[in-house]
Design a protein around this motif. Structure first.
Motif, short mmCIF file in Angstrom:
data_model
loop_
_atom_site.label_atom_id
_atom_site.label_comp_id
_atom_site.label_asym_id
_atom_site.label_seq_id
_atom_site.Cartn_x
_atom_site.Cartn_y
_atom_site.Cartn_z
N VAL A 6 0.87 -1.17 0.00
CA VAL A 6 0.00 0.00 0.00
C VAL A 6 0.91 1.22 0.00
CG1 VAL A 6 -1.72 1.34 1.26
CG2 VAL A 6 -1.89 -1.16 1.21
N ILE A 7 0.70 2.10 -0.98
CA ILE A 7 1.52 3.31 -1.08
C ILE A 7 0.61 4.52 -1.04
CG2 ILE A 7 3.45 2.20 -2.24
CD1 ILE A 7 2.36 2.97 -4.90
N GLY A 8 1.07 5.57 -0.38
CA GLY A 8 0.27 6.79 -0.23
C GLY A 8 1.02 7.73 0.69
N ALA A 9 0.49 8.93 0.82
CA ALA A 9 1.24 9.98 1.53
C ALA A 9 1.26 9.77 3.04
CB ALA A 9 0.64 11.34 1.20
N GLY A 10 2.23 10.39 3.68
CA GLY A 10 2.42 10.30 5.13
C GLY A 10 1.46 11.17 5.92
N SER A 11 0.71 12.01 5.23
CA SER A 11 -0.39 12.70 5.91
C SER A 11 -1.56 12.77 4.93
CB SER A 11 0.02 14.09 6.38
OG SER A 11 0.39 14.88 5.29
N CYS A 12 -2.78 12.70 5.45
CA CYS A 12 -3.95 12.69 4.57
C CYS A 12 -5.17 13.10 5.38
CB CYS A 12 -4.16 11.30 3.96
SG CYS A 12 -4.56 10.02 5.17
N ASN A 13 -6.27 13.39 4.68
CA ASN A 13 -7.49 13.74 5.41
C ASN A 13 -8.20 12.47 5.90
OD1 ASN A 13 -9.11 12.62 3.36
ND2 ASN A 13 -9.18 14.56 2.24
N GLU A 14 -9.24 12.68 6.71
CA GLU A 14 -9.89 11.55 7.37
C GLU A 14 -10.54 10.60 6.38
OE1 GLU A 14 -12.07 12.74 10.88
OE2 GLU A 14 -13.20 10.83 10.79
N GLU A 15 -11.08 11.16 5.30
CA GLU A 15 -11.75 10.31 4.31
C GLU A 15 -10.76 9.32 3.67
OE1 GLU A 15 -13.78 12.66 1.42
OE2 GLU A 15 -14.20 10.90 0.14
N ILE A 16 -9.61 9.85 3.33
CA ILE A 16 -8.58 8.98 2.71
C ILE A 16 -8.04 7.99 3.74
CG2 ILE A 16 -6.24 8.99 1.70
CD1 ILE A 16 -8.35 9.85 -0.29
#
Lengths: 154, 154, 154, 154
Positions: A6-16
């Motif tokens: 799983v790849i994605g940013a180190g900060s995100c909004n609650e929905e993500i």
């Protein structure tokens, strides 16, 4: 052992974050091991979902400290390689799920496509040939299962 | 999660293989996860012992193929970093056990001592200040337990 | 292009610094490029000697900042790989000179011997099979020249 | 020392090769050192142009053999890190020029933008916020010079 990245940013909004959590839970249900960068945001959401569903989670950390992993990493790999550790996540995963993400995620998608690894995309960088775009965590799970079924069949 | 490293050569005689297997079994009994280079010889012996005792084993592989790991690795980490992956094993482990070994093992011992990590030595490079030398797999286990007890106490 | 590695600790006494400086000057006179870890101590002494003799110096840096290289590095390579960068120095060099040194240096010697690279030792880790031990910077230079002569002859 | 990166694919058509060659020549004229991945295609074109103009060229190679670098690399850095070496090129360069390119190049652009490094784009991945797009090798050169002038002024 199935390894699912799983790849994605180190900060995100609650929905993500919640989407990542559902993706993580789905990965655990396949019996696969989740592998990610071990930090916050999407990585934490995914690890949390996987751990809550009884799965195990590998965090391939960029720095020198195990303690910097998110609390839902069960197996921390301490690399001290900085962004070069991104390549290890891609190499280790049989299939990758990109959830949203910035330039770090784009570097991982690029390496994955370069290596011919399957990439499932959820709310991520658009219009990239080679990404299997889906719209919900449930569809992510179906795409992962489809990938492993095809692998067995072939 | 306790991470316990086992370092040693990719090929070895049967006596050393069996010693590594006992070390691996002991590590599994502590509840820790074994981390090693994922290949044959001492690494295979240790993974085999750990798996037979119900433990999990991480193989930090130098090449590009998960399939090149020994059959007792439960979690393969594919690095494609060659010998640079040695540093990751050292960084990931809380404590390391050196079983016999050649120059690759010596490079790992050196990095461990440089970083101040505890190193337990069994039939390995002699006369190195900083190695806690023991004579049997049972003594390895006691030394590991001693290390984690001290950690908790401090 | 001949690439000649110098390995040694990041801090050292003046005598060792001056020995490294003479080694660096000798390397420049061979027409080779010096490659090292780019930091202080032996690395700085060697780079200084090479630069003073008109040679060029490559510093393979462990951190993220070019500015952390010693002032005598002409070509900084910024890796952010920590100790894993040691392996790159060994791989890049055709022949290595170890001047004194601690555990970091020992890890580099070990990788070099593992890879079958020639290692010339001056005031360094004793009694290692495979090291060509010499006693003065002049003898280092002769050993380097001998290595390249043999290479041409073979 | 100014370090100027050129990123692009390992194979390309003649038009792109000639563009890269002009970019390389321009870089040499700035007095900077060219750094790239050391292989064929755009990397070779750029190294060739730089060497023909009297400049020096660093090739950060993915494999284990110096001999695999293109013939216009004056300083080969042998990493054996595979695609992880891409990050080193980005870290080492003060400014990067992307010439055409595929997914490997996109991974380098992504890391560069992640790190806030200036990226000049010629016939490369379109529509990326943060790339300074230009249309000719001459404009590449102007953009590089502008970057270093601003740096001195600030």
């Amino acid at each position: 052992m199935k390894m699912i990245g799983v790849i994605g940013a180190g900060s995100c909004n609650e929905e993500i974050y919640e989407a990542a959590r559902k993706v993580g839970a789905g990965i655990a249900k396949t019996g696969g091991t989740l592998v990610c960068g071990g930090l916050g945001g999407v990585m934490e959401g995914a690890c949390r979902g996987a751990q809550e569903a009884g799965g195990q989670t590998v965090g391939v950390l960029p720095g020198t400290e195990k303690a910097h992993s998110n609390p839902f990493v069960t197996i921390p790999i301490v690399t001290d390689l900085g962004h070069a550790r991104n390549v290890l996540i891609v190499r280790t995963a049989d299939v990758l799920v990109a959830v949203a993400g910035g330039y770090g995620t784009l570097s991982e998608i690029s390496i994955a496509l370069k290596l011919g690894k399957p990439v499932i995309g959820l709310h991520t960088w658009p219009d990239m040939e080679g990404i299997d775009y889906v719209k919900t965590p449930d569809e992510v799970l179906k795409a992962i299962e489809g990938y492993f079924t095809n692998l067995t069949a072939s």
